[in-house]
Design an enzyme around this catalytic site. Structure first.
Site, PDB file in Angstrom:
ATOM      1  N   ASP A   1      37.660  18.631  75.733  1.00 36.87           N
ATOM      2  CA  ASP A   1      38.806  19.024  74.911  1.00 36.87           C
ATOM      3  C   ASP A   1      38.636  18.377  73.538  1.00 36.87           C
ATOM      4  O   ASP A   1      38.720  17.147  73.409  1.00 36.87           O
ATOM      5  CB  ASP A   1      40.098  18.562  75.592  1.00 36.87           C
ATOM      6  CG  ASP A   1      41.344  19.023  74.858  1.00 36.87           C
ATOM      7  OD1 ASP A   1      41.238  19.453  73.693  1.00 36.87           O
ATOM      8  OD2 ASP A   1      42.443  18.926  75.453  1.00 36.87           O
ATOM      9  N   HIS A   2      38.434  19.210  72.526  1.00 36.69           N
ATOM     10  CA  HIS A   2      38.136  18.674  71.197  1.00 36.69           C
ATOM     11  C   HIS A   2      39.360  18.044  70.535  1.00 36.69           C
ATOM     12  O   HIS A   2      39.237  17.398  69.478  1.00 36.69           O
ATOM     13  CB  HIS A   2      37.556  19.771  70.296  1.00 36.69           C
ATOM     14  CG  HIS A   2      36.478  19.286  69.372  1.00 36.69           C
ATOM     15  ND1 HIS A   2      36.446  18.011  68.855  1.00 36.69           N
ATOM     16  CD2 HIS A   2      35.374  19.903  68.872  1.00 36.69           C
ATOM     17  CE1 HIS A   2      35.397  17.866  68.081  1.00 36.69           C
ATOM     18  NE2 HIS A   2      34.711  19.004  68.075  1.00 36.69           N
ATOM     19  N   ARG A   3      40.529  18.204  71.128  1.00 29.03           N
ATOM     20  CA  ARG A   3      41.696  17.499  70.605  1.00 29.03           C
ATOM     21  C   ARG A   3      41.622  16.009  70.913  1.00 29.03           C
ATOM     22  O   ARG A   3      42.119  15.172  70.162  1.00 29.03           O
ATOM     23  CB  ARG A   3      42.985  18.059  71.216  1.00 29.03           C
ATOM     24  CG  ARG A   3      43.285  19.507  70.894  1.00 29.03           C
ATOM     25  CD  ARG A   3      44.484  19.989  71.677  1.00 29.03           C
ATOM     26  NE  ARG A   3      44.290  19.860  73.126  1.00 29.03           N
ATOM     27  CZ  ARG A   3      45.216  20.156  74.036  1.00 29.03           C
ATOM     28  NH1 ARG A   3      46.406  20.601  73.639  1.00 29.03           N
ATOM     29  NH2 ARG A   3      44.961  20.022  75.315  1.00 29.03           N
TER      30      ARG A   3
END
Length: 478
Positions: free
Chosen positions: A449-451
């Site tokens: 998850d790039h968040r």
């Protein structure tokens, strides 16, 4: 007089709203004990066996196998006082007390708590103040059949039963609430093993005329109908449920584990921005270590698979990159970092994809982890994984290598930030010290998850896993 109580479908895991009845283990007229397993249900998470909250005699099964019912809806009626000692009550009244009201507290299984709640193995039962019974599809109730049977039995009776003595309940041999309706309101009579055989062979019971006593469908009827030269009782009825002969298509209702998995994958794919990175690793040293350990006394009784080493590598690598073991909490506006690893293992089962968790996997030795994975896999394969075993994960491994697949782009499980795809281990040419030699090679794919996880963190985590598999001795430096 009899004291009837209706058992409402409980919520076996937080947030469930419905479940499908798979198999009844009792029938009307059976005597049941407290906490005896009476039914197997399938929720959106797993198959679960439900115990009976009372001792008594089964009066009526309110739901057929294959039906989906709401949590809180009555599924079975039990006569808890077949001897007639207790004051009379009605199922409707009981349904209002079996799972409603009351405060917390503990009690023995089967006891009624303050507020009218009944302690069971799966909690105190759901509230039933707004529960409604689902339509019965025009199936005659067991009570109606009981009345018919009693009327037939009473016709040749030589003497009337005294009014002061309650009439005995006569229960037919076949539980009518379990039977599928036939055209015209008739129900196909067949014992559970015969019904199971018909389902396996794709035979519609409604298309058959039973050759047994009273029109009961026998195993011979099923096998004859399945043979190529068997005359069909109804040419209009399809041999397989949902099959359209004209279009050569079969339709299956989306429900249970498949429905829950689909929704979870859609939610994850369109909520978390996925990034997937790949790494090809020479795992020859890991395979050599595995071969040595299999002959070690500590591991002789353990199934030491390559997945065990991958699981250990993930737990070790997560210490250096805690971001991959974190959760994005959008509602609170926080990133929650976990100081434990509840490792999810994606498992393909006859019911669909499930992801049971190994709790505190980071605290386990290699042997403990191997035993935990072996038990987890066997339980999932048997369809016995509990809903509680599939919640609260922090990171997941999907072992696509067991299918001979090199790698893929896995979708992150909701509530997690990373998932590792562990590919097949193959003999491939590899350059070692300037020479091309055959080596054991596999591919890894990490989706994150790039968040929560930046590219540097994701890359470092994947590189650490690769280093641990390429040279298990690196673990000494962690």
């Amino acid at each position: 007089m009899p004291d009837f109580k209706s058992f409402p479908l409980p919520d076996t895991a937080e947030g469930l709203t419905e479940a499908e009845i798979l198999t009844w283990h009792v029938k009307p007229g059976d005597t049941v004990e407290l906490n005896q397993i009476i039914v197997e249900i399938e929720t959106a998470k797993a198959a679960v066996e439900l115990p009976c909250p009372w001792a008594g005699v089964v009066v009526e099964l309110l739901v057929r196998p294959g039906q989906t019912v709401d949590v809180g809806a009555p599924i079975i009626t039990i006569d808890v006082d077949p001897g007639g000692a207790a004051a009379p009550s009605t199922p409707a009244a009981d349904a209002g007390t079996n799972g409603s009201g009351g405060s917390g507290g503990s009690g023995k299984i089967g006891e009624e708590m303050p507020g009218g709640r009944i302690a069971t193995l799966v909690g105190y039962g759901p509230r039933t103040t707004t529960a409604k019974r689902r339509p019965r599809n025009d199936i005659r109730s067991t009570a109606a059949l009981v009345a018919e049977e009693a009327a037939r039995a009473a016709t040749p009776a030589p003497a009337a039963v005294p009014a002061a003595v309650p009439a005995p309940i006569v229960v037919p041999d076949t539980p009518a609430a379990l039977l599928d309706p036939q055209p015209g309101g008739q129900v196909p009579l067949a014992k559970p093993p015969v019904r199971k055989l018909a389902k396996e062979l794709g035979i519609d019971l409604r298309s058959l005329i039973g050759s047994g006593p009273g029109g009961v469908i026998t195993r011979e009827d099923i096998t004859q109908a399945a043979s190529a030269d068997a005359p069909a009782a109804s040419s209009a009825a399809p041999a397989v449920a949902g099959y359209d002969a004209a279009s050569r298509e079969r339709r299956v209702v989306i429900k249970g584990v498949r429905k829950a998995t689909a929704q979870a994958m859609v939610d994850s794919a369109f909520t978390a921005p996925h990034v997937t990175e790949f790494l090809t690793v020479d795992v020859t040293p890991m395979m050599e270590l595995r071969a040595r350990l299999k002959n070690h006394p500590q591991f002789r009784d353990v199934k030491l698979t390559p997945l065990v080493f991958a699981a250990k590598a993930v737990c070790l690598a997560a210490r250096r990159t805690p971001d991959v073991n974190a959760t994005w909490d959008a509602q609170a506006g926080e990133i929650v970092y976990k100081e434990y690893v509840h490792l999810g293992i994606a498992a393909a089962t006859p019911r669909g994809l499930v992801v049971p968790k190994v709790r505190d996997a980071d605290r386990m030795s290699l042997r403990e982890l191997a035993l935990a994975l072996e038990e987890l896999t066997a339980t999932a394969r048997d369809g016995k994984t509990t809903p509680a075993a599939m919640i609260g994960g922090t990171i997941t491994i999907t072992n696509v290598g067991v299918f001979g697949v090199d790698t893929g782009t896995p979708i992150i499980n909701p509530g997690e930030s990373a998932i590792l795809a562990f590919g097949a281990i193959r003999d491939m040419p590899w350059v070692v010290d300037g020479q091309v030699v055959p080596r054991k090679v596999c591919q890894l794919a990490l989706s994150f998850d790039h968040r929560v996880v930046d590219g540097q963190q994701g890359s470092q985590f994947l590189a650490d896993i690769g280093a641990l598999l390429a040279d298990p001795g690196v673990a000494m430096t962690y």
